[in-house]
Design an enzyme around this catalytic site. Structure first.
Site, PDB file in Angstrom:
ATOM      1  N   VAL A  66       0.803  -1.232   0.000  1.00 37.64           N
ATOM      2  CA  VAL A  66       0.000   0.000   0.000  1.00 37.64           C
ATOM      3  C   VAL A  66       0.835   1.281   0.000  1.00 37.64           C
ATOM      4  CG1 VAL A  66      -2.065  -1.080   1.012  1.00 37.64           C
ATOM      5  CG2 VAL A  66      -0.329  -0.065   2.519  1.00 37.64           C
ATOM      6  N   ILE A  93      -4.654  -3.910   7.698  1.00 37.27           N
ATOM      7  CA  ILE A  93      -3.243  -3.613   7.425  1.00 37.27           C
ATOM      8  C   ILE A  93      -2.697  -2.634   8.465  1.00 37.27           C
ATOM      9  CG2 ILE A  93      -1.753  -2.354   5.798  1.00 37.27           C
ATOM     10  CD1 ILE A  93      -3.500  -3.520   3.543  1.00 37.27           C
ATOM     11  N   TYR A 156       2.758   0.447  22.815  1.00 34.60           N
ATOM     12  CA  TYR A 156       1.962   0.586  21.587  1.00 34.60           C
ATOM     13  C   TYR A 156       2.359   1.869  20.832  1.00 34.60           C
ATOM     14  CZ  TYR A 156      -1.953  -0.586  18.546  1.00 34.60           C
ATOM     15  OH  TYR A 156      -2.724  -0.948  17.461  1.00 34.60           O
ATOM     16  N   LYS A 163      -3.615   4.704  15.164  1.00 32.35           N
ATOM     17  CA  LYS A 163      -4.983   4.171  15.275  1.00 32.35           C
ATOM     18  C   LYS A 163      -5.980   5.292  15.594  1.00 32.35           C
ATOM     19  CE  LYS A 163      -4.297  -0.280  14.453  1.00 32.35           C
ATOM     20  NZ  LYS A 163      -4.534  -0.769  13.075  1.00 32.35           N
ATOM     21  N   LYS A 193      -2.809 -12.866  19.357  1.00 29.81           N
ATOM     22  CA  LYS A 193      -1.428 -13.174  18.964  1.00 29.81           C
ATOM     23  C   LYS A 193      -1.354 -13.440  17.456  1.00 29.81           C
ATOM     24  CE  LYS A 193       2.548 -15.863  20.630  1.00 29.81           C
ATOM     25  NZ  LYS A 193       3.294 -15.559  19.444  1.00 29.81           N
ATOM     26  N   THR A 194      -0.999 -12.409  16.705  1.00 29.51           N
ATOM     27  CA  THR A 194      -0.803 -12.524  15.250  1.00 29.51           C
ATOM     28  C   THR A 194       0.630 -12.107  14.947  1.00 29.51           C
ATOM     29  OG1 THR A 194      -1.457 -10.242  14.904  1.00 29.51           O
ATOM     30  CG2 THR A 194      -3.214 -11.892  14.777  1.00 29.51           C
ATOM     31  N   LEU A 195       0.990 -12.208  13.659  1.00 29.67           N
ATOM     32  CA  LEU A 195       2.332 -11.802  13.242  1.00 29.67           C
ATOM     33  C   LEU A 195       2.594 -10.334  13.608  1.00 29.67           C
ATOM     34  CD1 LEU A 195       4.557 -13.311  11.689  1.00 29.67           C
ATOM     35  CD2 LEU A 195       3.699 -12.218   9.591  1.00 29.67           C
TER      36      LEU A 195
END
Ligand code: NAD
Length: 264
Positions: A66, A93, A156, A163, A193-195
């Protein structure tokens, strides 16, 4: 209720593997009859996304970083020639350099600030503009956000600032595109828990904290996010736009968890 998405065609962006939130969303949409195209970022992910697309009956698997406007144009050109119209867009994304997802926000560098904002925020607007041109009959656009937009969470950092801008973008886009019947919403998902989430320092502690303090006393799954996404992307949510919908086991409503009774 079956076939909620029958006859609807949409683009799902952000599947990296079968732990991705976008995978959970695609699974829920597929179960209700949606026809989908998928994008991947970089050749390494092509090999992962291809079989996932096949699992959902799709042969439309297109490259798209993107940060590259030509790549975004190319995706929509293919969709236009194959489908003519588009009913929905899933934008799952986000990116920021891992080194700045720890320590202090004040140490964010200008380069990573711009990169994070471009990939995680501006891309929604860039894609919505392209999608609008294919949504003459209306449509639904969905993005993913997190509570770090509203409250400070350790590590974060710049992603929280991004965000917040993403959530504001949802409202501005919903206002711009509403007259054409295009709805724009976000799901604010609890930690999973993601990449991408693995890049955040102390993710394990964050998951534990949520599980212990959310009203439902559990973390959410990508299937739970997928089911809520299905509602927002389907005609069930035809009266809903510009919303930030929490799928977080209720964590966001808690000021302080009730203490166990004294002497109990
Ligand atoms: P994920 O790693 O599975 O997905 C992130 C996706 O972003 C990947 O597919 C990656 O290829 C894509 N991406 C990154 N940079 C890109 C670029 N330049 N061009 C195109 N694609 C790019 O992780 P996920 O947790 O499923 O993330 C999906 C979304 O959900 C993100 O916006 C994330 O911030 C948001 N979210 C995640 C959580 C969580 O705890 N996992 C919670 C709330 C919101």
């Amino acid at each position: 209720m079956a076939g909620l998405m029958q006859g609807k065609r949409g683009l799902v962006m952000g599947v990296a593997n079968n732990r991705s939130i976008a995978y959970g969303i695609a699974k829920a949409l597929h179960a209700q009859g949606a026809e989908m195209a998928f994008t991947y970022q970089g050749e390494a992910l092509h090999r992962r996304v291809q079989p996932i697309a096949a699992e959902f009956g799709s042969e439309l698997v297109l490259p798209c970083d993107v940060t590259d406007p030509d790549a975004m144009d190319a995706v929509f050109n293919v969709l236009k020639s194959q489908w003519g119209k588009l009913d929905f867009l899933v934008h799952a994304i986000g990116f920021s350099n891992k080194e700045e997802l720890e320590g202090r926000y004040v140490d964010t560098t200008p380069g990573n600030f711009s990169l994070t904002m471009n990939i995680s925020v501006f891309s929604l607007t860039a894609l919505a503009k392209r999608a609008e041109a294919m949504m003459d009959a209306g449509g639904s656009i969905l993005t993913l956000t997190y509570y770090g937009a509203e409250k400070v969470l350790p590590n974060y950092n710049v992603m929280g600032v991004a965000k917040a801008a993403l959530e504001a973008s949802v409202r501005y886009l919903a206002s711009d595109l509403g007259p054409q019947g295009i709805r724009v919403n976000a799901i604010s998902a609890g930690p999973i828990k993601t990449l991408a989430a693995s890049g955040i320092s102390d993710l394990r502690e964050m998951l534990k904290w949520n599980e212990e303090n959310a009203p439902l006393r559990k973390n959410v799954s990508i299937d739970e996010v997928g089911n809520s996404a299905l509602y927002l992307l389907s005609d069930l949510a035809s009266g809903v736009t510009g919303e930030i919908h929490y799928v977080d086991s209720g964590y966001n409503i808690i000021g302080m968890k009730a203490l166990p009774p004294k002497g109990g």
